[in-house]
Write a protein that holds these residues in place. Structure first.
Motif, PDB file in Angstrom:
ATOM      1  N   LEU A   1     -30.247  -6.872  40.653  1.00 44.84           N
ATOM      2  CA  LEU A   1     -29.860  -6.898  39.244  1.00 44.84           C
ATOM      3  C   LEU A   1     -29.452  -8.304  38.817  1.00 44.84           C
ATOM      4  CD1 LEU A   1     -28.380  -4.237  37.135  1.00 44.84           C
ATOM      5  CD2 LEU A   1     -27.230  -6.421  37.025  1.00 44.84           C
TER       6      LEU A   1
ATOM      7  N   GLY B   1     -27.865  -1.896  34.693  1.00 46.54           N
ATOM      8  CA  GLY B   1     -28.914  -1.129  35.353  1.00 46.54           C
ATOM      9  C   GLY B   1     -29.425   0.001  34.467  1.00 46.54           C
ATOM     10  N   ASP B   2     -30.722   0.275  34.563  1.00 51.40           N
ATOM     11  CA  ASP B   2     -31.310   1.301  33.697  1.00 51.40           C
ATOM     12  C   ASP B   2     -30.900   2.726  34.071  1.00 51.40           C
ATOM     13  OD1 ASP B   2     -32.923   1.757  35.943  1.00 51.40           O
ATOM     14  OD2 ASP B   2     -34.790   1.169  34.939  1.00 51.40           O
ATOM     15  N   ASP B   3     -30.157   2.864  35.168  1.00 53.41           N
ATOM     16  CA  ASP B   3     -29.600   4.181  35.486  1.00 53.41           C
ATOM     17  C   ASP B   3     -28.524   4.571  34.465  1.00 53.41           C
ATOM     18  OD1 ASP B   3     -28.279   1.974  36.762  1.00 53.41           O
ATOM     19  OD2 ASP B   3     -27.120   3.355  37.995  1.00 53.41           O
ATOM     20  N   TRP B   4     -28.043   3.611  33.665  1.00 58.44           N
ATOM     21  CA  TRP B   4     -27.057   3.873  32.612  1.00 58.44           C
ATOM     22  C   TRP B   4     -27.703   4.136  31.258  1.00 58.44           C
ATOM     23  CZ3 TRP B   4     -22.220   5.035  33.579  1.00 58.44           C
ATOM     24  CH2 TRP B   4     -21.668   4.623  34.790  1.00 58.44           C
TER      25      TRP B   4
ATOM     26  N   HIS C   1     -32.976  -0.289  38.123  1.00 56.68           N
ATOM     27  CA  HIS C   1     -31.994   0.065  39.149  1.00 56.68           C
ATOM     28  C   HIS C   1     -32.715   0.166  40.487  1.00 56.68           C
ATOM     29  CE1 HIS C   1     -29.764   3.180  41.498  1.00 56.68           C
ATOM     30  NE2 HIS C   1     -28.762   2.426  41.129  1.00 56.68           N
ATOM     31  N   THR C   2     -32.097  -0.290  41.548  1.00 60.35           N
ATOM     32  CA  THR C   2     -32.665  -0.178  42.889  1.00 60.35           C
ATOM     33  C   THR C   2     -32.295   1.190  43.446  1.00 60.35           C
ATOM     34  OG1 THR C   2     -32.412  -2.569  43.209  1.00 60.35           O
ATOM     35  CG2 THR C   2     -32.762  -1.221  45.183  1.00 60.35           C
ATOM     36  N   ASP C   3     -33.289   2.046  43.612  1.00 62.46           N
ATOM     37  CA  ASP C   3     -33.035   3.401  44.107  1.00 62.46           C
ATOM     38  C   ASP C   3     -32.643   3.399  45.581  1.00 62.46           C
ATOM     39  OD1 ASP C   3     -33.602   4.630  41.665  1.00 62.46           O
ATOM     40  OD2 ASP C   3     -35.748   4.749  42.112  1.00 62.46           O
TER      41      ASP C   3
ATOM     42  N   SER D   1     -26.271   2.282  46.930  1.00 59.51           N
ATOM     43  CA  SER D   1     -25.095   2.107  46.076  1.00 59.51           C
ATOM     44  C   SER D   1     -23.892   1.981  47.002  1.00 59.51           C
ATOM     45  CB  SER D   1     -24.909   3.296  45.120  1.00 59.51           C
ATOM     46  OG  SER D   1     -24.492   4.441  45.840  1.00 59.51           O
TER      47      SER D   1
ATOM     48  N   GLY E   1     -29.068  -3.840  45.856  1.00 63.41           N
ATOM     49  CA  GLY E   1     -29.139  -3.416  44.456  1.00 63.41           C
ATOM     50  C   GLY E   1     -28.381  -4.365  43.547  1.00 63.41           C
ATOM     51  N   HIS E   2     -27.201  -4.800  43.992  1.00 61.08           N
ATOM     52  CA  HIS E   2     -26.435  -5.787  43.231  1.00 61.08           C
ATOM     53  C   HIS E   2     -27.239  -7.086  43.095  1.00 61.08           C
ATOM     54  CE1 HIS E   2     -22.652  -3.666  44.950  1.00 61.08           C
ATOM     55  NE2 HIS E   2     -22.853  -3.239  43.711  1.00 61.08           N
TER      56      HIS E   2
ATOM     57  N   THR F   1     -23.295  -9.919  32.925  1.00 64.70           N
ATOM     58  CA  THR F   1     -23.328  -8.636  33.601  1.00 64.70           C
ATOM     59  C   THR F   1     -21.997  -8.458  34.310  1.00 64.70           C
ATOM     60  OG1 THR F   1     -24.657  -7.136  34.987  1.00 64.70           O
ATOM     61  CG2 THR F   1     -24.398  -9.411  35.780  1.00 64.70           C
TER      62      THR F   1
END
Length: 138
Positions: free
Chosen positions: A23, A95-98, A123-125, A128, A19-20, A9
């Motif tokens: 993941l 992350g699934d935000d991508w 992804h952690t909402d 960021s 969030g980091h 990753t």
């Protein structure tokens, strides 16, 4: 879910946050050896057109010392095929935000030619580095 031998990753990891960590920890659950690429300051300038708050060697040292990280490397490219040829990982975690982003769909297709999977992790909402920068400005 499938267990991989070598996972990879990559990120900036500026102003390291939960969030980091989420993941990285989830990626480690899915592989025996987790390699984490930290984007160099110059790479971040090139594609994000901004300066990092924390410089590359400090960001690398933070990531290197996370329990789930087996190996940490400083990288100067976003090209996952080039990185695969150098590090020979079995899977890339992102992350699934991508998910659905054209660049990542193309990367998924390119890596499939080498037998490398791309796995999109939750992804952690609400967090960021960009959100943190905005909160600091207030």
């Amino acid at each position: 879910m499938k267990k991989y031998r070598i996972g990879y990753t990559q990120g900036v990891y500026d102003m390291f946050h939960i969030g980091h960590l989420n993941l990285i920890n989830k990626a480690k659950e899915l592989c025996d050896h987790l390699l984490v690429g930290v984007n160099s300051d110059e790479l971040v300038r090139t594609y994000k057109h901004k300066e990092t708050v924390i410089k590359e060697h400090d960001r690398s040292e933070i990531v290197r010392n996370i329990k789930a990280v087996d190996e940490c490397v400083l990288v100067d490219t976003l090209d996952k095929v080039e990185l695969y040829k150098k590090y020979e990982f079995d899977v890339v975690f992102i992350g699934d935000d991508w998910y659905g982003h054209p660049r990542w769909m193309q990367t998924k297709d390119e890596l499939a030619k080498y037998g490398v999977d791309v796995v999109f992790l939750p992804h952690t909402d609400g967090i960021s580095s960009t959100i943190l920068r905005e909160q600091i400005k207030k």
